[in-house]
Design an enzyme around this catalytic site. Structure first.
Site, short mmCIF file in Angstrom:
data_model
loop_
_atom_site.label_atom_id
_atom_site.label_comp_id
_atom_site.label_asym_id
_atom_site.label_seq_id
_atom_site.Cartn_x
_atom_site.Cartn_y
_atom_site.Cartn_z
NE ARG A 125 -3.63 -2.17 2.76
CZ ARG A 125 -3.36 -3.32 3.35
NH1 ARG A 125 -2.16 -3.54 3.88
NH2 ARG A 125 -4.28 -4.27 3.42
CE LYS A 158 -8.34 -4.16 6.33
NZ LYS A 158 -8.96 -4.52 5.03
#
Length: 230
Positions: A146, A171
């Site tokens: 990401r 995450k």
């Protein structure tokens, strides 16, 4: 229980179980704002829920996200005795969002032009020098990270000898090891030698979370700060 208080409990509960729960929490608080002040969970009507789900714009996939956030909250509220029933309409009554456009797969030639163009063209709104921006795109493409993960890599996260990236606190606050292909590993070694340690430990830049507001010095091709502000 007051709706906003119940949402506070639910958000704290989800985060205590490891979820970042940022977007859904924002959605739930927007729902609270759309309801009357100090409304109780059981006082919310189906028409108020439908109005919130509909919003003011065209139908998008975000409606399904809002529905999922509300459904999760009301399951929690009912299990805790904060509400007796859910005011959400039945799931099979929800309109389906239009299908998104198919993904575009870049050809090898297009990728070569993209990566090559970064070295000679850089918007002044972005304070990365050409080499840094080129390396960032290579990491995103070659390692599948990401954007925030790539920007927050530090020198100790990049194992050049074994060609492994350590991505920390992603995450659900987890970390993972990402092996990279030999071609990307070679580019990482070249970039590390080029830039030295001019970013206080950051691998790509002294990124402060803002792409559009430059605050750091531009780094010259040789790796030394030029002192120029973008």
């Amino acid at each position: 229980m007051i709706l906003r208080d119940a949402v506070d409990h639910y958000v704290a509960w989800r985060r205590a179980h490891g979820a970042r729960f940022i977007t859904s929490a924002r959605t739930l608080y927007q729902f609270c704002d759309s309801c009357p002040d100090n409304a109780c969970c059981d006082a919310v009507t189906e028409s108020e829920v439908r109005r919130f789900l509909a919003g003011t714009g065209p139908l998008t996939r975000f409606r399904a996200n809002k529905y999922a956030a509300l459904a999760g909250f009301y399951r929690y509220a009912i299990s805790r005795g904060y509400a007796v029933a859910s005011p959400l309409p039945a799931a099979d009554e929800e309109p389906r969002a239009p299908r998104s456009a198919p993904s575009y797969i870049y050809s090898r030639e297009e990728l070569q032009r993209l990566f090559g163009g970064v070295r000679i063209s850089r918007k002044r709104a972005i304070r990365f020098d050409a080499e840094t921006f080129h390396m960032l795109l290579l990491i995103l493409y070659g390692a599948g990270l990401r954007t925030s993960e790539a920007l927050h890599l530090t020198m100790k996260d990049v194992d050049l000898a074994d060609a492994i990236l350590t991505v920390r606190d992603t995450k659900f606050y987890k970390s993972r090891l990402v092996p990279v292909a030999p071609q990307l590993a070679s580019a990482l070694r070249s970039y590390a030698g080029l830039r030295g340690d001019n970013y206080g430990g950051r691998f790509t830049d002294d990124y402060d979370g803002r792409w559009d507001r430059p605050s750091g010095p531009v780094v010259a091709r040789g790796g030394a700060p030029t002192g120029e502000r973008v």
